[in-house]
Every structure is written in C-alpha cells, then in structure tokens.
Design a protein around this motif. Sequence first.
Motif, PDB file in Angstrom:
ATOM      1  N   UNK A 172       0.807  -1.395  -0.049  1.00  0.00           N
ATOM      2  CA  UNK A 172      -0.219   0.046  -0.089  1.00  0.00           C
ATOM      3  C   UNK A 172       0.812   1.219   0.046  1.00  0.00           C
ATOM      4  N   UNK A 173       0.413   2.273  -0.739  1.00  0.00           N
ATOM      5  CA  UNK A 173       1.013   3.389  -0.864  1.00  0.00           C
ATOM      6  C   UNK A 173       2.221   3.525  -1.701  1.00  0.00           C
ATOM      7  N   UNK A 174       3.185   4.449  -1.741  1.00  0.00           N
ATOM      8  CA  UNK A 174       4.270   4.563  -2.625  1.00  0.00           C
ATOM      9  C   UNK A 174       5.448   4.980  -1.931  1.00  0.00           C
ATOM     10  N   UNK A 175       6.625   4.243  -2.457  1.00  0.00           N
ATOM     11  CA  UNK A 175       7.751   4.765  -1.965  1.00  0.00           C
ATOM     12  C   UNK A 175       8.470   5.384  -2.862  1.00  0.00           C
ATOM     13  N   UNK A 176       9.676   5.919  -2.439  1.00  0.00           N
ATOM     14  CA  UNK A 176      10.876   7.039  -3.208  1.00  0.00           C
ATOM     15  C   UNK A 176      11.261   5.855  -4.262  1.00  0.00           C
ATOM     16  N   UNK A 177      11.288   6.573  -5.464  1.00  0.00           N
ATOM     17  CA  UNK A 177      11.553   5.958  -6.856  1.00  0.00           C
ATOM     18  C   UNK A 177      12.786   5.025  -6.525  1.00  0.00           C
ATOM     19  N   UNK A 178      13.809   5.669  -5.701  1.00  0.00           N
ATOM     20  CA  UNK A 178      15.138   5.226  -5.705  1.00  0.00           C
ATOM     21  C   UNK A 178      15.007   3.699  -4.927  1.00  0.00           C
ATOM     22  N   UNK A 179      13.846   3.529  -4.321  1.00  0.00           N
ATOM     23  CA  UNK A 179      13.714   2.145  -3.503  1.00  0.00           C
ATOM     24  C   UNK A 179      12.933   0.901  -4.659  1.00  0.00           C
ATOM     25  N   UNK A 180      12.576   1.497  -5.719  1.00  0.00           N
ATOM     26  CA  UNK A 180      12.002   0.536  -6.434  1.00  0.00           C
ATOM     27  C   UNK A 180      12.714  -0.734  -6.783  1.00  0.00           C
ATOM     28  N   UNK A 181      12.041  -1.923  -6.707  1.00  0.00           N
ATOM     29  CA  UNK A 181      12.658  -3.065  -6.776  1.00  0.00           C
ATOM     30  C   UNK A 181      12.979  -3.944  -5.467  1.00  0.00           C
ATOM     31  N   UNK A 182      12.672  -3.205  -4.510  1.00  0.00           N
ATOM     32  CA  UNK A 182      12.958  -3.875  -3.076  1.00  0.00           C
ATOM     33  C   UNK A 182      11.593  -4.049  -2.462  1.00  0.00           C
ATOM     34  N   UNK A 183      11.596  -5.197  -1.642  1.00  0.00           N
ATOM     35  CA  UNK A 183      10.491  -5.627  -0.960  1.00  0.00           C
ATOM     36  C   UNK A 183      10.732  -5.618   0.423  1.00  0.00           C
ATOM     37  N   UNK A 184       9.872  -5.201   1.127  1.00  0.00           N
ATOM     38  CA  UNK A 184      10.132  -5.051   2.724  1.00  0.00           C
ATOM     39  C   UNK A 184       9.181  -5.896   3.632  1.00  0.00           C
ATOM     40  N   UNK A 185       9.760  -6.428   4.657  1.00  0.00           N
ATOM     41  CA  UNK A 185       8.834  -6.910   5.825  1.00  0.00           C
ATOM     42  C   UNK A 185       9.285  -6.554   7.181  1.00  0.00           C
ATOM     43  N   UNK A 186       8.603  -7.044   8.335  1.00  0.00           N
ATOM     44  CA  UNK A 186       8.809  -6.632   9.604  1.00  0.00           C
ATOM     45  C   UNK A 186      10.047  -7.658  10.161  1.00  0.00           C
ATOM     46  N   UNK A 187      10.550  -6.928  10.967  1.00  0.00           N
ATOM     47  CA  UNK A 187      11.501  -7.839  11.926  1.00  0.00           C
ATOM     48  C   UNK A 187      11.053  -8.850  12.741  1.00  0.00           C
ATOM     49  N   UNK A 188      11.196 -10.198  12.374  1.00  0.00           N
ATOM     50  CA  UNK A 188      10.460 -11.182  13.038  1.00  0.00           C
ATOM     51  C   UNK A 188      11.431 -11.846  14.182  1.00  0.00           C
TER      52      UNK A 188
END
Length: 469
Positions: A378-394
């Motif tokens: 959801x939402x948009x990130x800075x274009x320089x972070x395109x191509x990365x996927x993120x998740x919580x610290x488990x």
Amino acid sequence: MTQLASLRYRAFFILILALLGTSAQASIPSGMLSGDDPSLAPMLDKTLPAVVNVVVTGKAQQAPNNPLFNDPFFRQFFNAPQQQQMEHPTAIGSGVIVNADKGYIVTNNHVVRNAQKIEVRLRDNRQFKAKIVGTDPATDLAVIQIKAKNLTQINLANSDKLRVGDFVVAVGNPFGLRQTVTSGIVSGLGRHIGNPEGEQGSRYQNFIQTDASINPGNSGGALLNLKGQLVGINSEILSQSGGNIGIGFAIPSNLVKTVYQQLIKYGKVKRGMLGVVGQNLTPDLAKAFGLNIDQGVVIAQVMPDSPAAKAGIKQRDVITAVNGKEIDNFSDLQNAIGLRSPGDKVTIDLLRDGKKEQVHATLAKASEMTGAGDASTGGSLNKNLAGAQFGPLTDNNPLSGDVQGVVVTNVQPGSPAAQAGLQPGDVITSVNRQQISSVSQLHKLAGPDTKQLLLHVRRGQGALFLLIQ
C-alpha cells in the motif's frame, strides 16, 4: 473509385470479417460499413473532442553549478553575470475527458509529474489552465481538472471483456502532432513490463499490449474500441530508438476507473492490504513441496493480526486464485490485492500440503497494520527504492531483540534499490535519522516526494549508512 471497384472492395472487406468470425463482425459499428467505403470517421467524430492536448511546464532548473559564478569578487573582477536559471522544461502529452460536467481529465502521472503549470488544449483550440486533482505513481495515473463548458466525455468499456485480436484505435498527440489517430488490434493482455531504465514507473501493472502506433506524446491518450468506448489509457512503449515499433501498452479502463474515482474522492488511492510476504512458485519449490503445479505464490510469512492471519492463511500455503481469477505469479497477486480498497472482501484459493483450501479475507488499511506484506504494501515509496520488498523484523531474525527496524526481503537485480546498495537481509533501522519499526513508518518517511534518503542499515554483524538521492 468506380462503382464496380467499390462493390469488390466492400465484398472483400466483408469476406475478411467473415473469416475472422461473427464476433469480429459484431464489434464493427453498424454505420461503419455504410456508404462506398468502410470508415472509422463516424465514431471518431464523436470521440475526438474528448481527447485533449496536455502541455506541462516544469519547475525551473539551475544551469550546471559553478560556485565561482556566485562569488561576488569573481563576478566583479571578471565582469561575470550571476548564474542564471535555465528555461523551464516542457512536456507534451495527452489526456481523456471522463467527466464533462466537472471537467475531470485522466492522464498519466509521468506527464504531469513535477508540473509547475499545466495547460489543456481542446480539439476546438480552446485553451485552459488545469489543476492536479490527484496522482497515483503506483499505477502511473493522474486526474487533472479544467473549468470549461460544452465538453465531451468518453464512456468507459469493460476492459475485462477484451480479447486478443479485438480491433482498437489509439488517439493522442504524438510528437506534438495534435489529434493523431492510429489503429491496430489487441496484441496481448495482462502484460507486466517492469520499470524501464530505473524510472519509478507503475508498480501495479496489467497492461493491454497493442500494435496501434503509440509514440512520445501519446502518453495519457485514449485507446478505444470500435464503438468509441475507452478500453485503456496509453502509457508505455517498448522501443530501442524512442519511436514506435508496434509494441505499445495501455492501462485497462477498469483499473483506470477504480483509480480515478478514488483520486477525485480522496486525492489519493487507498489500497487494501492482505499482510503476507510471498514469492513465485518455481519448479524447484513445487518439487520440494510435493506439488504438481508450477504457477502460484508461496507464502513465506504472514503478518500478525493481519487479514491474512485472521483468514487462516499459513506459511508455505500456495495462493492459486483470488476471487476466482488465477494467480500465476507475484505480480498477479500484487494486482489482485493492491488494486482493491480497504474493507473489500476477497475469496482466496490455495493449496496447503497438496490439498485445496478456500479462505475469505477482508482487506485492511496500511495504517491498521504494523507490518506489510510484499503483495500489499500500500502507498508509494521513493523511486530510488523501487525493486525492493520489505517486511517486519520477526523473532527468528538474528537481529531480533538487538535492534528495531524493517527487513529488506528481496531486491530485484539491476533495480534502483539494488543500484542504491540495498541487499536482501538488510535491516533498515532509521530513515533520515528517525527510527523506524514498521513498514508503514518506512512508507511515511521515505515517500515519493522525499528528495534525499539517509538510511542506517544493519547488515549481518556490521552497520552502514546509505545516502540515496
């Protein structure tokens, strides 16, 4: 043309339609075959006034910086002028009037991005200043508005009914040549083309591919069926030279409708979230799981208290369909979830230990979750972070209990994120000196309008700062 030649021409045309099948004949407007020559003109007479020319004046840019030109002593001694700003860059694109009463026009986000001033020129040569109602970089769509009377709008078709081989017409302003019309067919559906040359591009992709000629300046223009209904917004081309080679892409009208209605209502798009981290089901993974399928999305992680968790989705489940529509890969799942709104209910088909299961989930808002999954961030990130996927610290992360932050779960090779230096497994602990502990905080601090990112990253037993600009 003699009467005999005309009859032969019409007979040949009708024969071709017969060979294509009765469905192709049904798609031809009844008036198209009237008179001596088949023509698209009657349909275009009604639709061309709804396709506009969009001229964007961008923010002023400095000339190449030389500090000596800003030094008073240097300027006085050498009689040098103070450094001047360059002329405003100008972009030319197209737009489609979708609401004549309110003056709402749909175009591409990349046409109006960084606009200082927007002017719209109609087919009758009237010109109006336009304002931005809302933009959505994730789908590369934007809505602008003009105050004008006697406008013509285009009605939207159901793009889900498009088939490969359907006739389409592209209308726009290529290279500044106003009201240019080209024709072709639908060459493909459901295309995902990535983000070319490191541009931010569109994240949610389900493009219509067409061989109707689309060139620079066509962006934001209309892709029509032969009834004069909008089936897509022209957006991208695939080309090595910058010109048309017969491969163009348009955003489907159903997606356009969903986005522009939210942009008009909220000024932005509110996206639903499922709360999973997933990856494509490869043949090797299918073999390891003992499955006889090779398409779908393997769930690697389920966010606590997320819609996915409440629906009973588990790690190692393989999602195969959403609301009855097959999910072949991660992009399909991202579109199926991210293009829906918070509160929408979805039915998910999955395989669990080789057995078919079906679960029901109600999508949440980004702000309602402490972590976000790859398929629904959801939402948009800075274009320089395109191509990365993120998740919580488990809890099973080696750094858990030592730091708080967000895990980089995947980085596409050659993407802007990879070029910025991010690697899978990195833990981002702060953005621009502000601590983060969730993906939603990352989105808040590293949005598309953030000019510079200073990331503090824990990598294994080490740590580093990444300056991205």
